[in-house]
Design a protein around this motif. Structure first.
Motif, PDB file in Angstrom:
ATOM      1  N   VAL A   7     140.084  68.821  21.228  1.00 17.91           N
ATOM      2  CA  VAL A   7     138.812  69.290  20.662  1.00 17.91           C
ATOM      3  C   VAL A   7     139.087  69.831  19.258  1.00 17.91           C
ATOM      4  CG1 VAL A   7     136.821  70.806  20.956  1.00 17.91           C
ATOM      5  CG2 VAL A   7     138.010  69.879  22.972  1.00 17.91           C
ATOM      6  N   GLU A   8     138.632  69.095  18.249  1.00 16.18           N
ATOM      7  CA  GLU A   8     138.841  69.477  16.857  1.00 16.18           C
ATOM      8  C   GLU A   8     137.505  69.789  16.205  1.00 16.18           C
ATOM      9  OE1 GLU A   8     141.265  67.952  12.881  1.00 16.18           O
ATOM     10  OE2 GLU A   8     140.873  66.540  14.508  1.00 16.18           O
ATOM     11  N   ASP A   9     137.447  70.928  15.548  1.00 18.95           N
ATOM     12  CA  ASP A   9     136.234  71.350  14.831  1.00 18.95           C
ATOM     13  C   ASP A   9     136.640  71.648  13.386  1.00 18.95           C
ATOM     14  OD1 ASP A   9     134.044  72.693  13.715  1.00 18.95           O
ATOM     15  OD2 ASP A   9     133.476  73.616  15.624  1.00 18.95           O
ATOM     16  N   LEU A  10     136.361  70.707  12.490  1.00 19.54           N
ATOM     17  CA  LEU A  10     136.782  70.863  11.106  1.00 19.54           C
ATOM     18  C   LEU A  10     136.006  71.970  10.401  1.00 19.54           C
ATOM     19  CD1 LEU A  10     137.212  67.109  10.089  1.00 19.54           C
ATOM     20  CD2 LEU A  10     138.989  68.768  10.680  1.00 19.54           C
ATOM     21  N   GLU A  11     134.762  72.193  10.793  1.00 15.92           N
ATOM     22  CA  GLU A  11     133.985  73.270  10.164  1.00 15.92           C
ATOM     23  C   GLU A  11     134.559  74.635  10.514  1.00 15.92           C
ATOM     24  OE1 GLU A  11     129.851  73.079  10.961  1.00 15.92           O
ATOM     25  OE2 GLU A  11     129.538  71.167   9.885  1.00 15.92           O
ATOM     26  N   GLN A  12     134.948  74.805  11.757  1.00 10.52           N
ATOM     27  CA  GLN A  12     135.502  76.083  12.205  1.00 10.52           C
ATOM     28  C   GLN A  12     137.028  76.147  12.055  1.00 10.52           C
ATOM     29  OE1 GLN A  12     133.570  78.691  13.131  1.00 10.52           O
ATOM     30  NE2 GLN A  12     131.836  77.360  12.597  1.00 10.52           N
ATOM     31  N   LEU A  13     137.612  75.073  11.539  1.00  8.94           N
ATOM     32  CA  LEU A  13     139.069  75.002  11.373  1.00  8.94           C
ATOM     33  C   LEU A  13     139.778  75.312  12.697  1.00  8.94           C
ATOM     34  CD1 LEU A  13     139.444  76.766   7.899  1.00  8.94           C
ATOM     35  CD2 LEU A  13     139.279  74.316   8.381  1.00  8.94           C
ATOM     36  N   SER A  14     139.335  74.615  13.724  1.00 13.07           N
ATOM     37  CA  SER A  14     139.851  74.858  15.073  1.00 13.07           C
ATOM     38  C   SER A  14     140.369  73.548  15.659  1.00 13.07           C
ATOM     39  CB  SER A  14     138.730  75.413  15.964  1.00 13.07           C
ATOM     40  OG  SER A  14     139.141  75.460  17.319  1.00 13.07           O
ATOM     41  N   PHE A  15     141.521  73.622  16.313  1.00  9.27           N
ATOM     42  CA  PHE A  15     142.122  72.462  16.971  1.00  9.27           C
ATOM     43  C   PHE A  15     142.689  72.941  18.301  1.00  9.27           C
ATOM     44  CE2 PHE A  15     144.942  69.060  18.017  1.00  9.27           C
ATOM     45  CZ  PHE A  15     144.494  67.939  17.329  1.00  9.27           C
ATOM     46  N   ARG A  16     142.101  72.456  19.390  1.00 14.75           N
ATOM     47  CA  ARG A  16     142.504  72.902  20.720  1.00 14.75           C
ATOM     48  C   ARG A  16     142.863  71.709  21.600  1.00 14.75           C
ATOM     49  NH1 ARG A  16     137.697  76.058  23.137  1.00 14.75           N
ATOM     50  NH2 ARG A  16     136.575  74.278  22.226  1.00 14.75           N
ATOM     51  N   VAL A  17     143.798  71.953  22.529  1.00 10.69           N
ATOM     52  CA  VAL A  17     144.217  70.935  23.488  1.00 10.69           C
ATOM     53  C   VAL A  17     144.044  71.493  24.892  1.00 10.69           C
ATOM     54  CG1 VAL A  17     146.125  69.522  24.334  1.00 10.69           C
ATOM     55  CG2 VAL A  17     145.863  69.904  21.874  1.00 10.69           C
ATOM     56  N   ASP A  18     143.250  70.799  25.688  1.00 13.26           N
ATOM     57  CA  ASP A  18     143.040  71.199  27.082  1.00 13.26           C
ATOM     58  C   ASP A  18     144.371  71.093  27.829  1.00 13.26           C
ATOM     59  OD1 ASP A  18     142.331  71.217  29.885  1.00 13.26           O
ATOM     60  OD2 ASP A  18     140.267  70.784  29.283  1.00 13.26           O
ATOM     61  N   ARG A  19     144.733  72.121  28.545  1.00 11.04           N
ATOM     62  CA  ARG A  19     146.031  72.160  29.227  1.00 11.04           C
ATOM     63  C   ARG A  19     146.142  71.175  30.381  1.00 11.04           C
ATOM     64  NH1 ARG A  19     147.124  78.756  28.771  1.00 11.04           N
ATOM     65  NH2 ARG A  19     147.427  78.700  26.495  1.00 11.04           N
ATOM     66  N   ARG A  20     145.038  70.513  30.726  1.00 14.01           N
ATOM     67  CA  ARG A  20     145.136  69.409  31.686  1.00 14.01           C
ATOM     68  C   ARG A  20     146.074  68.323  31.169  1.00 14.01           C
ATOM     69  NH1 ARG A  20     140.080  66.520  32.035  1.00 14.01           N
ATOM     70  NH2 ARG A  20     139.509  67.513  30.068  1.00 14.01           N
ATOM     71  N   ALA A  21     146.181  68.208  29.848  1.00 15.89           N
ATOM     72  CA  ALA A  21     147.045  67.179  29.267  1.00 15.89           C
ATOM     73  C   ALA A  21     148.492  67.342  29.691  1.00 15.89           C
ATOM     74  CB  ALA A  21     146.952  67.228  27.740  1.00 15.89           C
ATOM     75  N   TYR A 379     142.552  76.197  27.116  1.00 20.72           N
ATOM     76  CA  TYR A 379     143.040  75.492  25.943  1.00 20.72           C
ATOM     77  C   TYR A 379     144.276  76.148  25.333  1.00 20.72           C
ATOM     78  CZ  TYR A 379     138.512  73.088  25.909  1.00 20.72           C
ATOM     79  OH  TYR A 379     137.409  72.342  26.237  1.00 20.72           O
ATOM     80  N   SER A 380     145.122  75.312  24.734  1.00 19.97           N
ATOM     81  CA  SER A 380     146.159  75.778  23.820  1.00 19.97           C
ATOM     82  C   SER A 380     145.666  75.540  22.397  1.00 19.97           C
ATOM     83  CB  SER A 380     147.479  75.032  24.044  1.00 19.97           C
ATOM     84  OG  SER A 380     148.058  75.389  25.275  1.00 19.97           O
ATOM     85  N   ASP A 381     146.030  76.439  21.480  1.00 21.79           N
ATOM     86  CA  ASP A 381     145.527  76.375  20.110  1.00 21.79           C
ATOM     87  C   ASP A 381     146.604  75.843  19.169  1.00 21.79           C
ATOM     88  OD1 ASP A 381     143.229  77.459  18.192  1.00 21.79           O
ATOM     89  OD2 ASP A 381     145.170  77.915  17.277  1.00 21.79           O
ATOM     90  N   LEU A 382     146.236  74.835  18.365  1.00 26.04           N
ATOM     91  CA  LEU A 382     147.141  74.270  17.359  1.00 26.04           C
ATOM     92  C   LEU A 382     146.442  74.232  16.005  1.00 26.04           C
ATOM     93  CD1 LEU A 382     147.873  72.661  20.250  1.00 26.04           C
ATOM     94  CD2 LEU A 382     149.512  71.569  18.752  1.00 26.04           C
ATOM     95  N   SER A 383     145.776  75.320  15.662  1.00 23.79           N
ATOM     96  CA  SER A 383     144.944  75.367  14.451  1.00 23.79           C
ATOM     97  C   SER A 383     145.684  75.875  13.222  1.00 23.79           C
ATOM     98  CB  SER A 383     143.717  76.269  14.694  1.00 23.79           C
ATOM     99  OG  SER A 383     142.974  75.840  15.807  1.00 23.79           O
ATOM    100  N   ARG A 384     146.896  76.359  13.409  1.00 27.03           N
ATOM    101  CA  ARG A 384     147.590  77.013  12.308  1.00 27.03           C
ATOM    102  C   ARG A 384     147.764  76.060  11.122  1.00 27.03           C
ATOM    103  NH1 ARG A 384     150.672  81.521  11.394  1.00 27.03           N
ATOM    104  NH2 ARG A 384     152.328  81.254   9.850  1.00 27.03           N
ATOM    105  N   GLY A 385     147.330  76.518   9.946  1.00 24.51           N
ATOM    106  CA  GLY A 385     147.482  75.753   8.716  1.00 24.51           C
ATOM    107  C   GLY A 385     146.297  74.881   8.365  1.00 24.51           C
TER     108      GLY A 385
END
Length: 416
Positions: A7-21, A379-385
């Protein structure tokens, strides 16, 4: 409920990965058909089969294969499965052979894959032809000594096209010798009770270095060397899921970058080697080849860590909650014997399975896998940067590039 895993939200600068993966068995099964059956996958390095008849056998994408240099000098990748009843035709991890014999019924194949021997051939009818039963050969290509295979009969990309921007980093590695690079004999085979993608993330994550590897940081400082800084360098998205982090000189590089931890006795030779690189490539590219440290992720499951020593890691899934890791060291063929020993020592000290860093990494990814069992945090967050035009190495751009390609393939949005 949104069923998207990435789940990527470019407006909110957010990138998340559902831990089901990382935990779902159905996701793990789908990865094998949607990713590992479609991508170019690393098999090995051409230096592992240097002579006519030499071979290595290993699993690639959960399929047993044999990489063989035939008597004609050509490197081929075969299915490690007899065309008669399916038994492995090669059970040794490496060696040299003119032929491969199936132990079940003694069917024999040349090192070029042809069926050359069938016991009691009169038991077959007139339509039986040995030419129809050669070993299945997989499509393979080589780039700068790195051999890849694809199991996709409709693969449209050549290997260089698939590697995209990662070719630049393979060039930086292969240019470290005028006579070629070679895998140092001996592989480390180990694993972890965690999902394979956690190790891919970890291997391009510089953010964790000083926090997780405190023992090694202290060890380097005690020897007069400077550990990687928290800031500096840059991360890159190289296209099609590949990514890299590149750091300015910091850790020891036995090729042509001397630090006190190598000892004064080798300093003149290392500095002379550095001068030769400047003559060959110019100062700027020579510095990048010999001085910078980098971690390169080649999607889906190859990591090349070119820092301290060159480490090639193939990280294979074993279901949702386990992985198998094959790790080898790469070095210039023309390296002086004592420099080679120095390289091997530093490879094992930091990057080996019993070194300073790898046990830390194994323990932390297993800790993540156990933590996911709680299921409260989705979710795990990978939004850094994401807020930076040029992310640093402590940011998560390479991991995001990996996950974007993973998502495209899993959702059938990526053409072959």
């Amino acid at each position: 409920m949104d069923d998207r895993i990435v789940v990527e939200d470019l407006e909110q600068l957010s990138f998340r990965v559902d831990r089901r993966a990382y935990t779902d068995d159905a996701v793990a099964a789908a990865e094998m058909t949607k990713i590992f059956d479609r991508c170019w996958l690393y098999v090995g390095h051409e230096s592992e089969v240097p002579e006519l008849g030499s071979y290595v056998s290993r699993d690639v994408g959960s399929r047993p294969v044999v990489m063989s240099r035939g008597s004609d000098g050509k490197i081929r990748v075969f299915a490690n499965s007899c065309t008669h009843r399916g038994a492995l035709i090669c059970s040794q991890p490496s060696g040299q052979a003119k032929s491969f014999r199936c132990p079940y019924h003694d069917w024999t194949f040349s090192n070029q894959g042809d069926l050359v021997g069938v016991p009691i051939p009169d038991g077959y009818g007139p339509s039986f032809r040995k030419a129809d039963f050669g070993l299945a050969q997989h499509q393979s290509e080589t780039y700068r000594g790195f051999v890849f295979v694809t199991f996709d009969p409709e693969q449209q990309r050549t290997l260089p096209e698939y590697l995209a921007g990662a070719t630049d980093y393979l060039d930086l590695i292969d240019d470290q010798s005028e006579v070629g690079m070679e895998v140092i004999q001996g592989a480390q085979l180990h694993g972890a009770r965690a999902n394979w993608k956690l190790m891919m993330e970890n291997s391009v994550d510089i953010y964790h270095f000083r926090a997780l590897h405190k023992r090694y940081v202290s060890y380097m400082e005690s020897l007069g060397s400077t550990p990687p800084r928290r800031r500096g360098g840059f991360g890159s998205a190289l296209g099609l899921g590949h990514g890299a982090n590149e750091l300015p000189p910091a850790a020891a590089r036995p090729l042509a970058y001397w630090t006190p931890m190598f000892g004064e006795e080798v300093r003149p030779r290392i500095e002379a080697t550095a001068a030769r690189f400047v003559e060959r490539f110019g100062a700027e590219r020579a510095e990048r080849i010999t001085g910078t440290n980098r971690a390169v992720l080649i999607f889906p499951n190859l990591m090349i860590i070119d820092a301290i020593a060159i480490t090639i890691r193939k990280i294979d899934p074993v279901g949702a909650g386990q992985m198998a890791i094959t790790s080898v060291a790469l070095a210039p063929k023309d390296e002086d014997p004592d420099i080679r020993e120095l390289r091997k020592s530093h490879y094992l000290t930091f990057l080996g399975p019993a070194g300073f860093a790898t046990p830390d990494d194994i323990e932390i990814v297993e800790s993540c896998q156990r933590g996911y069992l709680n299921r409260t945090v989705r979710y795990s967050d990978l939004s850094r940067g994401m807020n930076k035009e040029v992310p640093e190495t402590t940011d998560e751009l390479p991991a995001r590039e990996f996950w974007r390609q993973w998502d495209r393939l899993m959702r059938d949005e990526e053409s072959r």
